[in-house]
Scaffold this active site. Structure first.
Site, PDB file in Angstrom:
ATOM      1  N   LYS A   1      38.984  33.362  34.994  1.00 53.81           N
ATOM      2  CA  LYS A   1      38.426  32.020  34.860  1.00 53.81           C
ATOM      3  C   LYS A   1      38.918  31.249  33.641  1.00 53.81           C
ATOM      4  O   LYS A   1      38.914  30.016  33.628  1.00 53.81           O
ATOM      5  CB  LYS A   1      36.896  32.108  34.821  1.00 53.81           C
ATOM      6  CG  LYS A   1      36.244  32.497  36.141  1.00 53.81           C
ATOM      7  CD  LYS A   1      36.145  31.315  37.075  1.00 53.81           C
ATOM      8  CE  LYS A   1      35.273  31.616  38.273  1.00 53.81           C
ATOM      9  NZ  LYS A   1      35.026  30.445  39.116  1.00 53.81           N
TER      10      LYS A   1
ATOM     11  N   ASP B   1      28.227  31.701  36.814  1.00 51.65           N
ATOM     12  CA  ASP B   1      27.693  33.009  37.157  1.00 51.65           C
ATOM     13  C   ASP B   1      28.111  34.041  36.117  1.00 51.65           C
ATOM     14  O   ASP B   1      27.737  35.202  36.206  1.00 51.65           O
ATOM     15  CB  ASP B   1      28.199  33.446  38.539  1.00 51.65           C
ATOM     16  CG  ASP B   1      27.496  32.698  39.657  1.00 51.65           C
ATOM     17  OD1 ASP B   1      26.260  32.667  39.645  1.00 51.65           O
ATOM     18  OD2 ASP B   1      28.179  32.149  40.535  1.00 51.65           O
TER      19      ASP B   1
END
Length: 399
Positions: free
Chosen positions: A77, A123
């Site tokens: 990410k 998340d």
């Protein structure tokens, strides 16, 4: 569109249609590739060749892109978060969009960035990347997590440099709206890895950032004298990573485009449900179920990548959590001669699905329809390492 339900797997089959959108073609994603190469922490992550597993499963090759080693963040990410944050800073300060990361760290720019505040919902992995990039540039990051998030994920975000990492009493998509409202009320900069009408520029940068991972994998395969996969399995939450990687690889391979399969948890398969609807529109999933695949626990598709997944995918799968656990063990306890890959809950699901397709009685017709055989070259992306170490140890057993 043809639907299959066999041996606990839901599968949708279609003929791909459409073209790669302009923002995912090579000329549009070059900026992200160039930017990442200006970062001192940048290095390509390993592409692990699993010859033993390929032989066991009856395919020609299996390659796994191991994102557990990306930027020391244990997940891919950071590629999207760092590029989007840098583009946001450059836009705010009136700097060229092709600026290097080191230029943003210069004192005259750093002094201005110190006044900037960034916010996101995550998340776990995306927020960690945003916090890390914000700290590197001297800014401040506030990160929110949805209800049920493991405390270890919030702690990792704080350790990466966030000023705040708070678990909200909200499901993921409502937590995203909370972060967007905070940005609006306080004048913060929202760095969110999904999109909706009116919020598409920053997510586009994030998706373009993910394409660096795909381009690395393609170049590493060529270095191994393997000139492209026949099958690519991509896990999806909102579908930002899956759409970015799919678009990048579809553009690169053009007429030799591989078969793309999108994989989700059965508890919350928003991409699958959108494809199943058959009207071309994206559809949220409600009520939201529970899954161990925290990074994929998202109910509303990303609007900018949904058309890519809708038009260029050949297969959609929704899988029980057991498939993810099987993949984690398969990669973490490899065949003799294969290197281990530490893969978390969201990272291992594609490996688990491949194993089921190739070995479980009753799935012969499905793998034949997919063209999975002894000539197949399969590319998987292990998108995270053991981001929840306690659960990883609980799942993994090499006995």
């Amino acid at each position: 569109m043809k639907e299959h339900y066999v041996c606990g797997l839901h599968a949708l089959e279609q003929q791909p249609k459409g073209r790669v959108p302009a923002f995912l073609r090579a000329e549009a994603t070059q900026g992200a590739w160039t930017f990442h190469h200006t970062m001192s922490e940048y290095a390509p992550t390993p592409l692990v060749r699993l010859k033993g597993l390929a032989k066991q499963l009856g395919v020609k090759e299996i390659f796994v892109k191991d994102e557990s080693q990306r930027f020391g963040l244990h997940a891919f990410k950071g590629l999207g978060g760092s590029y989007a944050l840098a583009r946001t800073v450059a836009q705010e300060l009136g700097l060229p969009e092709d600026i290097a990361f080191s230029d943003l760290q210069r004192p005259e720019n750093r002094d201005k960035v110190q006044k900037m505040v960034f916010v996101t919902t995550t998340d776990g992995n995306h927020g960690r990347g945003v916090a890390w990039a914000a700290k590197a540039l001297g800014g401040t990051a506030h990160v929110y997590l949805p209800v049920g998030s493991a405390p270890v994920r919030a702690q990792a975000i704080l350790e990466a440099g966030a000023a705040e990492a708070r678990v909200l009493a909200l499901e993921y998509d409502d937590a995203v709206r909370y972060a967007a409202n905070m940005a609006k009320e306080k004048g913060w900069h929202l760095i969110q890895d999904t999109s909706w009408p009116g919020y598409e520029e920053v997510p586009t940068w994030i998706v373009q950032g993910y394409t660096t991972m795909a381009r690395e994998a393609a170049e590493q395969m060529e270095q191994a004298e393997v000139y492209g996969p026949t099958h690519v399995f991509l896990q999806a939450g909102v579908g930002a990573m899956a759409g970015g990687v799919l678009g990048c690889l579809a553009d690169r391979y053009a007429d030799q485009c591989p078969c793309f399969a999108i994989v989700e948890p059965e508890a919350i398969p928003c991409i699958y449900a959108s494809a199943q609807a058959g009207d071309g529109k994206s559809h949220p999933v409600a009520p939201i179920g529970q899954t161990i695949m925290a990074g994929l626990n998202c109910g509303e598709p990303c609007t900018i990548t949904w058309p890519v997944l809708r038009d260029l995918s050949s297969w959609y799968f929704s899988c029980p959590d057991a498939v993810s656990e099987e993949g984690m063990r398969l990669l973490g306890c490899p065949m003799a001669g294969d290197a281990p890959v530490v893969s978390g809950e969201s990272g291992g699901v594609t490996a688990g699905l491949l194993e089921r397709l190739m070995t479980q009685p009753g799935l012969e017709d499905l793998r034949q329809r997919m063209g999975l055989n002894e000539e197949s070259v399969v590319l998987l992306f292990s998108t995270e390492g053991d981001t929840d170490p306690a659960h990883y140890r609980q799942v993994l057993s090499c006995d």
